[in-house]
Design a protein around this motif. Structure first.
Motif, PDB file in Angstrom:
ATOM      1  N   ASN A  32       0.731  -0.977  -0.006  1.00 40.05           N
ATOM      2  CA  ASN A  32       0.012  -0.120   0.026  1.00 40.05           C
ATOM      3  C   ASN A  32       0.928   1.347   0.016  1.00 40.05           C
ATOM      4  OD1 ASN A  32      -3.261  -0.595   0.857  1.00 40.05           O
ATOM      5  ND2 ASN A  32      -1.907  -2.056   1.512  1.00 40.05           N
ATOM      6  N   VAL A  33       0.451   2.192  -0.856  1.00 43.51           N
ATOM      7  CA  VAL A  33       0.965   3.424  -0.764  1.00 43.51           C
ATOM      8  C   VAL A  33       0.171   4.183   0.418  1.00 43.51           C
ATOM      9  CG1 VAL A  33       1.047   5.748  -1.727  1.00 43.51           C
ATOM     10  CG2 VAL A  33       1.439   3.761  -3.306  1.00 43.51           C
ATOM     11  N   MET A  34       1.073   4.705   1.198  1.00 43.73           N
ATOM     12  CA  MET A  34       0.335   5.457   2.507  1.00 43.73           C
ATOM     13  C   MET A  34       0.645   6.914   2.426  1.00 43.73           C
ATOM     14  SD  MET A  34      -0.569   2.829   4.307  1.00 43.73           S
ATOM     15  CE  MET A  34      -1.127   3.717   5.727  1.00 43.73           C
ATOM     16  N   ALA A  35      -0.247   7.748   2.916  1.00 40.68           N
ATOM     17  CA  ALA A  35      -0.599   9.075   2.926  1.00 40.68           C
ATOM     18  C   ALA A  35      -0.963   9.591   4.183  1.00 40.68           C
ATOM     19  CB  ALA A  35      -1.231   9.755   1.825  1.00 40.68           C
ATOM     20  N   VAL A  48      -1.279  15.869   2.645  1.00 40.36           N
ATOM     21  CA  VAL A  48      -0.070  16.610   3.428  1.00 40.36           C
ATOM     22  C   VAL A  48       1.256  15.815   3.014  1.00 40.36           C
ATOM     23  CG1 VAL A  48       1.133  16.937   5.584  1.00 40.36           C
ATOM     24  CG2 VAL A  48      -1.556  17.048   5.424  1.00 40.36           C
ATOM     25  N   ALA A  49       1.194  14.494   2.791  1.00 37.47           N
ATOM     26  CA  ALA A  49       2.296  13.930   2.364  1.00 37.47           C
ATOM     27  C   ALA A  49       1.913  12.438   1.934  1.00 37.47           C
ATOM     28  CB  ALA A  49       3.320  13.772   3.337  1.00 37.47           C
ATOM     29  N   ALA A  50       3.143  11.913   1.254  1.00 38.06           N
ATOM     30  CA  ALA A  50       2.719  10.424   0.890  1.00 38.06           C
ATOM     31  C   ALA A  50       4.059   9.622   0.798  1.00 38.06           C
ATOM     32  CB  ALA A  50       1.945  10.154  -0.443  1.00 38.06           C
ATOM     33  N   ILE A  51       3.966   8.412   0.962  1.00 37.36           N
ATOM     34  CA  ILE A  51       5.220   7.492   0.764  1.00 37.36           C
ATOM     35  C   ILE A  51       4.975   6.256  -0.182  1.00 37.36           C
ATOM     36  CG2 ILE A  51       4.840   6.380   3.101  1.00 37.36           C
ATOM     37  CD1 ILE A  51       7.979   6.563   3.384  1.00 37.36           C
ATOM     38  N   GLY A  55       8.965   2.934   0.514  1.00 38.05           N
ATOM     39  CA  GLY A  55       9.544   3.970   1.264  1.00 38.05           C
ATOM     40  C   GLY A  55      10.379   4.914   0.792  1.00 38.05           C
ATOM     41  N   THR A  56      11.082   4.401  -0.537  1.00 35.03           N
ATOM     42  CA  THR A  56      12.009   5.250  -1.045  1.00 35.03           C
ATOM     43  C   THR A  56      11.731   6.662  -1.769  1.00 35.03           C
ATOM     44  OG1 THR A  56      11.771   3.970  -2.982  1.00 35.03           O
ATOM     45  CG2 THR A  56      13.388   3.343  -1.600  1.00 35.03           C
ATOM     46  N   HIS A  57      10.354   6.692  -1.873  1.00 34.79           N
ATOM     47  CA  HIS A  57       9.784   7.823  -2.663  1.00 34.79           C
ATOM     48  C   HIS A  57       8.622   8.734  -1.701  1.00 34.79           C
ATOM     49  CE1 HIS A  57      12.041   6.948  -6.385  1.00 34.79           C
ATOM     50  NE2 HIS A  57      11.622   5.909  -6.351  1.00 34.79           N
ATOM     51  N   THR A  58       8.807   9.910  -1.682  1.00 31.69           N
ATOM     52  CA  THR A  58       7.791  10.645  -0.868  1.00 31.69           C
ATOM     53  C   THR A  58       7.219  11.953  -1.749  1.00 31.69           C
ATOM     54  OG1 THR A  58       9.536  11.934   0.166  1.00 31.69           O
ATOM     55  CG2 THR A  58       8.767  10.106   1.445  1.00 31.69           C
ATOM     56  N   SER A  59       6.199  12.505  -1.412  1.00 36.56           N
ATOM     57  CA  SER A  59       5.640  13.678  -1.938  1.00 36.56           C
ATOM     58  C   SER A  59       4.955  14.432  -0.839  1.00 36.56           C
ATOM     59  CB  SER A  59       4.728  13.511  -3.319  1.00 36.56           C
ATOM     60  OG  SER A  59       3.731  12.670  -2.627  1.00 36.56           O
ATOM     61  N   TYR A  60       5.191  15.724  -1.062  1.00 40.57           N
ATOM     62  CA  TYR A  60       4.659  16.569   0.056  1.00 40.57           C
ATOM     63  C   TYR A  60       3.858  17.950  -0.488  1.00 40.57           C
ATOM     64  CZ  TYR A  60       8.094  14.476   3.122  1.00 40.57           C
ATOM     65  OH  TYR A  60       8.766  13.488   3.788  1.00 40.57           O
ATOM     66  N   LYS A  61       2.790  18.364   0.407  1.00 40.52           N
ATOM     67  CA  LYS A  61       2.122  19.480   0.130  1.00 40.52           C
ATOM     68  C   LYS A  61       3.105  20.675   0.031  1.00 40.52           C
ATOM     69  CE  LYS A  61      -1.335  22.873   2.274  1.00 40.52           C
ATOM     70  NZ  LYS A  61      -2.068  22.863   1.185  1.00 40.52           N
ATOM     71  N   ASP A  62       3.268  21.650  -0.510  1.00 47.40           N
ATOM     72  CA  ASP A  62       4.276  22.648  -0.660  1.00 47.40           C
ATOM     73  C   ASP A  62       4.507  23.529   0.774  1.00 47.40           C
ATOM     74  OD1 ASP A  62       3.695  24.084  -4.025  1.00 47.40           O
ATOM     75  OD2 ASP A  62       4.968  22.175  -3.369  1.00 47.40           O
ATOM     76  N   TRP A 101      -1.211  -0.418  -4.272  1.00 49.95           N
ATOM     77  CA  TRP A 101      -0.434  -0.338  -5.424  1.00 49.95           C
ATOM     78  C   TRP A 101      -0.384   1.229  -5.594  1.00 49.95           C
ATOM     79  CZ3 TRP A 101       2.367  -4.239  -5.616  1.00 49.95           C
ATOM     80  CH2 TRP A 101       1.911  -5.661  -5.229  1.00 49.95           C
ATOM     81  N   GLY A 102       0.038   1.777  -6.904  1.00 52.51           N
ATOM     82  CA  GLY A 102       0.084   2.801  -7.425  1.00 52.51           C
ATOM     83  C   GLY A 102       1.422   3.484  -6.744  1.00 52.51           C
ATOM     84  N   SER A 103       1.453   4.859  -6.721  1.00 51.47           N
ATOM     85  CA  SER A 103       2.748   5.417  -6.366  1.00 51.47           C
ATOM     86  C   SER A 103       2.351   6.705  -5.192  1.00 51.47           C
ATOM     87  CB  SER A 103       3.493   6.312  -7.496  1.00 51.47           C
ATOM     88  OG  SER A 103       2.654   7.294  -8.140  1.00 51.47           O
ATOM     89  N   CYS A 104       3.397   7.522  -4.806  1.00 55.44           N
ATOM     90  CA  CYS A 104       3.097   8.509  -3.919  1.00 55.44           C
ATOM     91  C   CYS A 104       2.806   9.869  -4.657  1.00 55.44           C
ATOM     92  CB  CYS A 104       4.574   8.730  -2.972  1.00 55.44           C
ATOM     93  SG  CYS A 104       5.779   9.256  -3.929  1.00 55.44           S
ATOM     94  N   THR A 105       2.550   9.793  -6.060  1.00 56.14           N
ATOM     95  CA  THR A 105       2.225  11.011  -6.707  1.00 56.14           C
ATOM     96  C   THR A 105       0.492  11.012  -6.525  1.00 56.14           C
ATOM     97  OG1 THR A 105       1.860   9.773  -8.696  1.00 56.14           O
ATOM     98  CG2 THR A 105       3.918  10.744  -8.351  1.00 56.14           C
ATOM     99  N   TYR A 106      -0.035  10.289  -5.873  1.00 55.06           N
ATOM    100  CA  TYR A 106      -1.388  10.291  -5.899  1.00 55.06           C
ATOM    101  C   TYR A 106      -1.738  11.065  -4.677  1.00 55.06           C
ATOM    102  CZ  TYR A 106      -2.332   6.326  -9.038  1.00 55.06           C
ATOM    103  OH  TYR A 106      -2.022   5.625 -10.214  1.00 55.06           O
TER     104      TYR A 106
END
Length: 125
Positions: A32-35, A48-51, A55-62, A101-106
Protein backbone atom coordinates in the motif's frame (compact mmCIF):
# COMPACT_ATOMS: atom_id res chain seq x y z
CA UNK A 1 -8.98 -4.78 3.91
CA UNK A 2 -6.73 -2.44 5.85
CA UNK A 3 -7.57 -0.86 9.19
CA UNK A 4 -5.64 2.24 10.24
CA UNK A 5 -5.23 3.74 13.70
CA UNK A 6 -3.50 7.08 14.18
CA UNK A 7 -1.82 8.30 17.36
CA UNK A 8 0.55 11.00 18.53
CA UNK A 9 -1.58 14.10 18.19
CA UNK A 10 -1.72 16.72 20.88
CA UNK A 11 -1.04 20.31 21.88
CA UNK A 12 2.26 21.91 20.94
CA UNK A 13 3.61 25.44 20.94
CA UNK A 14 4.39 27.24 17.68
CA UNK A 15 7.78 26.09 16.47
CA UNK A 16 7.44 22.81 18.29
CA UNK A 17 7.43 19.23 17.01
CA UNK A 18 5.15 16.21 17.04
CA UNK A 19 5.42 12.76 15.55
CA UNK A 20 2.27 11.08 14.37
CA UNK A 21 2.04 7.34 13.94
CA UNK A 22 -0.40 5.22 11.98
CA UNK A 23 -0.58 1.52 12.70
CA UNK A 24 -2.07 -0.69 10.02
CA UNK A 25 -3.63 -4.10 10.33
CA UNK A 26 -3.32 -6.84 7.79
CA UNK A 27 -0.54 -8.57 5.94
CA UNK A 28 -0.59 -6.31 2.90
CA UNK A 29 0.83 -3.13 4.40
CA UNK A 30 3.91 -3.16 2.20
CA UNK A 31 1.78 -3.22 -0.95
CA UNK A 32 0.00 0.00 0.00
CA UNK A 33 1.01 3.55 -0.74
CA UNK A 34 0.50 5.45 2.51
CA UNK A 35 -0.46 9.10 2.92
CA UNK A 36 -1.34 11.74 5.45
CA UNK A 37 -4.17 14.22 4.98
CA UNK A 38 -5.46 16.92 7.30
CA UNK A 39 -8.70 18.76 7.83
CA UNK A 40 -9.07 22.00 9.73
CA UNK A 41 -12.47 23.21 10.98
CA UNK A 42 -14.55 24.60 8.14
CA UNK A 43 -12.07 23.51 5.52
CA UNK A 44 -11.81 20.62 3.11
CA UNK A 45 -9.54 17.69 3.80
CA UNK A 46 -6.21 18.23 2.07
CA UNK A 47 -3.18 16.20 1.13
CA UNK A 48 -0.10 16.55 3.32
CA UNK A 49 2.37 13.82 2.40
CA UNK A 50 2.66 10.39 0.82
CA UNK A 51 5.23 7.63 0.75
CA UNK A 52 5.78 4.84 -1.73
CA UNK A 53 5.35 1.19 -0.90
CA UNK A 54 9.04 0.61 -0.30
CA UNK A 55 9.57 3.97 1.38
CA UNK A 56 12.07 5.26 -1.15
CA UNK A 57 9.89 7.97 -2.66
CA UNK A 58 7.89 10.69 -0.96
CA UNK A 59 5.76 13.67 -1.90
CA UNK A 60 4.62 16.68 0.12
CA UNK A 61 2.25 19.59 0.11
CA UNK A 62 4.33 22.67 -0.69
CA UNK A 63 3.67 24.42 2.60
CA UNK A 64 5.08 21.53 4.67
CA UNK A 65 8.17 20.78 2.60
CA UNK A 66 11.28 21.03 4.72
CA UNK A 67 9.26 20.85 7.95
CA UNK A 68 7.41 17.53 7.74
CA UNK A 69 8.89 14.12 7.02
CA UNK A 70 6.90 11.01 6.17
CA UNK A 71 8.47 7.59 6.75
CA UNK A 72 7.38 4.01 7.15
CA UNK A 73 8.48 0.78 8.77
CA UNK A 74 7.03 -2.12 6.84
CA UNK A 75 8.21 -4.61 9.45
CA UNK A 76 6.04 -2.80 12.00
CA UNK A 77 3.14 -1.98 9.65
CA UNK A 78 3.48 1.64 10.65
CA UNK A 79 3.78 4.97 8.88
CA UNK A 80 4.98 8.13 10.59
CA UNK A 81 4.71 11.86 10.09
CA UNK A 82 7.40 13.87 11.81
CA UNK A 83 6.25 17.47 12.06
CA UNK A 84 8.78 20.14 12.97
CA UNK A 85 8.55 23.93 13.16
CA UNK A 86 4.80 23.75 13.56
CA UNK A 87 2.95 26.88 12.50
CA UNK A 88 -0.44 28.35 13.40
CA UNK A 89 -1.79 27.12 10.02
CA UNK A 90 -0.95 23.48 10.80
CA UNK A 91 -3.63 22.64 13.42
CA UNK A 92 -6.13 20.11 12.12
CA UNK A 93 -7.27 16.57 12.40
CA UNK A 94 -4.62 14.48 10.68
CA UNK A 95 -5.71 11.33 8.87
CA UNK A 96 -3.75 8.37 7.67
CA UNK A 97 -4.79 6.83 4.35
CA UNK A 98 -3.82 3.81 2.27
CA UNK A 99 -4.22 2.70 -1.32
CA UNK A 100 -3.17 -0.60 -2.83
CA UNK A 101 -0.32 -0.25 -5.31
CA UNK A 102 0.16 2.98 -7.27
CA UNK A 103 2.71 5.61 -6.37
CA UNK A 104 3.18 8.48 -3.95
CA UNK A 105 2.12 10.92 -6.66
CA UNK A 106 -1.49 10.23 -5.77
CA UNK A 107 -2.71 13.23 -3.78
CA UNK A 108 -6.50 13.25 -4.14
CA UNK A 109 -8.88 11.99 -1.47
CA UNK A 110 -10.51 9.68 -3.99
CA UNK A 111 -7.19 7.99 -4.70
CA UNK A 112 -7.19 6.34 -1.29
CA UNK A 113 -9.31 3.41 -0.26
CA UNK A 114 -8.76 3.16 3.47
CA UNK A 115 -8.81 5.83 6.17
CA UNK A 116 -8.12 6.11 9.85
CA UNK A 117 -10.25 7.99 12.36
CA UNK A 118 -7.83 10.88 12.72
CA UNK A 119 -5.74 12.43 15.46
CA UNK A 120 -5.96 16.07 16.47
CA UNK A 121 -3.03 18.45 16.33
CA UNK A 122 -3.32 21.78 18.10
CA UNK A 123 -0.73 24.54 17.89
CA UNK A 124 -1.05 27.21 20.53
CA UNK A 125 1.09 29.21 22.89
Amino acid sequence: QVQLVESGGGLVQPGGSLRLSCAASGRTFSTNVMAWFRQAPGKEREFVAAISRGGTHTSYKDSVKGRFTVSRDNAKNTVYLQMNSLKPEDPAFYYCAARPWGSCTYTALGDYNYWGQGTQVTVSS
